[in-house]
Write a protein that holds these residues in place. Structure first.
Motif, short mmCIF file in Angstrom:
data_model
loop_
_atom_site.label_atom_id
_atom_site.label_comp_id
_atom_site.label_asym_id
_atom_site.label_seq_id
_atom_site.Cartn_x
_atom_site.Cartn_y
_atom_site.Cartn_z
N ALA A 91 0.99 -1.08 -0.28
CA ALA A 91 0.22 -0.03 -0.51
C ALA A 91 0.99 1.18 -0.26
CB ALA A 91 -1.07 -0.17 0.87
N GLY A 92 0.31 2.40 -0.44
CA GLY A 92 0.84 4.18 -0.55
C GLY A 92 0.17 4.79 0.20
N PHE A 159 -4.49 3.31 -10.36
CA PHE A 159 -3.75 3.38 -9.34
C PHE A 159 -2.83 5.17 -9.69
CE2 PHE A 159 1.60 3.28 -9.35
CZ PHE A 159 1.72 2.12 -7.88
N GLU A 179 -4.67 1.19 -1.63
CA GLU A 179 -4.30 -0.26 -2.63
C GLU A 179 -5.21 -0.24 -3.18
OE1 GLU A 179 -7.40 -1.85 -0.25
OE2 GLU A 179 -6.62 -3.72 -0.37
N MET A 180 -5.85 -1.86 -3.54
CA MET A 180 -6.68 -1.40 -5.11
C MET A 180 -8.35 -3.04 -4.46
SD MET A 180 -4.71 -0.44 -7.31
CE MET A 180 -5.80 -0.34 -8.95
N ASP A 204 4.94 2.23 -0.62
CA ASP A 204 6.12 3.73 -0.94
C ASP A 204 5.03 4.95 -0.01
OD1 ASP A 204 4.01 2.07 -3.18
OD2 ASP A 204 3.17 4.74 -3.28
O1 LIG Z 1 -2.92 1.03 -4.69
C1 LIG Z 1 -1.22 0.74 -4.13
C2 LIG Z 1 -0.15 0.25 -3.94
C3 LIG Z 1 1.33 0.88 -3.46
N1 LIG Z 1 0.92 2.03 -3.46
C4 LIG Z 1 0.80 3.02 -4.34
O2 LIG Z 1 0.58 4.05 -4.15
N2 LIG Z 1 -1.03 2.01 -4.66
#
Ligand SMILES: O=c1cc[nH]c(=O)[nH]1
Ligand SMILES: O=P(O)(O)O[C@H]1O[C@H](CO)[C@@H](O)[C@H]1O
Length: 235
Positions: A91-92, A159, A179-180, A204
Motif C-alpha cells: 500500500a501507499g 493507481f 491499495e486496490m 511507498d
Molecule cells: O495501490 C497501491 C499500492 C501501493 N502503492 C500505491 O500507491 N497504491
C-alpha cells in the motif's frame, strides 16, 4: 472447478491468504507452507495449498483491483467453502506518521469503486474487517515489535490518478493508506458471512515520496505473512 479456478473440490483450505501478485503467492507457498501443492493455473493466477504449523492453509493470487480480486474471492467462498480470507498486500501511505515498511491493518475500507453503488444505490455500506482476526493480528504484530497502524484505508480503482493530490481528501479524514482490493473483499465477506482481514505493508509514500528497496519490501512482506498466518490459524 469454477470458471477461474481449476482446483478440485476440497483442494482449497478454509483459510486463504490473498496477495495481488500471483508470484507472491508462489513465494509465500514456497517459503511458509510445508508440502505446497499448486492447485490453480488458470490465467497464471497461482494458487497453492499446504500446511503451516500443522494446519491446512491456501494462498491464492487475486490480480490487481477490486474487479479481478472479487472474481477470485467470490469463487473461493461460493465454490470452495473458504471461510477465513486474509489479503496480504502492499500500500501507499497517505499519512506522514505511517512510514514505508510499517504494517497497516485495515479496520475498514473506503472506496471510489462503483461496486457498492450498484448494490445499495445512494446509501453507503461500510466495509469492515472481522474483529477477531483484526484483534489477533494486532496483538501478534505488536508482540513481534512491528510498527503497526490500525484504521481506515482507501481501496481505489485507479493507481495513476490525473490529479496526484486527490489523495488529500482522504488523508484529511484520517485514511491511512491506499491499495486496490480490500473494500471488495470486506463487502463479499459480509454478504456471505465469512471472515476477512487485510494486512498491508507500506511500500511507498504519497506525502514524503519515500520508497523501499526490493530487498526491504521482501523482508517486511515476510513479517506481514507471518502475522496473517498466525492470526488466521489462532497461533
Ligand atoms: O495501490 C497501491 C499500492 C501501493 N502503492 C500505491 O500507491 N497504491
Ligand atoms: O501488492 P498487491 O497485493 O498487489 O497490492 C497493491 O499493489 C497493486 C498495485 O501496484 C494493487 O493490487 C494494490 O492493492
Amino acid at each position: 472447478m469454477s470458471i477461474h479456478l481449476n482446483a478440485e473440490p476440497g483442494q482449497i483450505a478454509e483459510t486463504v491468504l490473498l496477495p495481488g501478485d500471483p508470484l507472491r503467492a508462489k513465494h509465500i507457498a514456497e517459503t511458509f507452507l510445508t508440502d505446497p501443492v499448486l492447485h490453480n493455473t488458470v490465467r497464471g493466477m497461482h494458487g497453492y495449498t499446504g500446511t503451516y504449523k500443522g494446519q491446512r492453509v491456501s494462498v491464492q493470487g487475486t490480480g490487481m483491483g477490486i474487479a479481478s480480486s472479487m472474481i477470485y474471492v467470490s469463487e473461493l467462498i461460493t465454490q470452495y467453502g473458504c471461510k477465513n480470507l486474509i489479503r496480504v498486500g502492499t500500500a501507499g501511505s497517505y499519512q506522514e506518521n505511517v512510514h514505508v515498511r510499517d504494517i497497516v491493518l485495515a479496520q475498514a475500507a473506503c472506496t471510489d469503486s462503483n461496486i457498492n453503488n450498484i448494490r445499495f444505490g445512494a446509501k453507503n455500506f461500510a466495509p469492515i474487517a472481522d474483529f477477531e482476526l483484526l484483534m489477533r493480528a494486532y496483538q501478534i504484530a505488536r508482540e513481534r515489535g512491528h510498527t503497526t497502524h490500525v484504521g481506515n484505508i482507501m481501496s481505489s480503482d485507479t493507481f495513476y490518478h490525473d490529479d496526484f493530490d486527490q489523495y488529500k481528501i482522504w488523508a484529511d479524514f484520517g485514511v491511512l493508506a491506499v491499495e486496490m482490493e480490500a473494500a471488495g473483499l470486506y463487502t463479499l465477506a459480509a454478504k456471505h458471512g465469512v471472515r476477512a482481514l487485510t494486512v498491508l505493508t507500506i511500500s511507498d509514500h504519497l506525502v514524503t515520496r519515500e520508497e523501499t528497496t526490493a530487498e526491504e519490501r521482501q523482508l517486511t512482506f515476510n513479517a506481514m505473512i507471518e502475522i496473517a498466518l498466525d492470526a488466521a490459524l489462532g497461533e
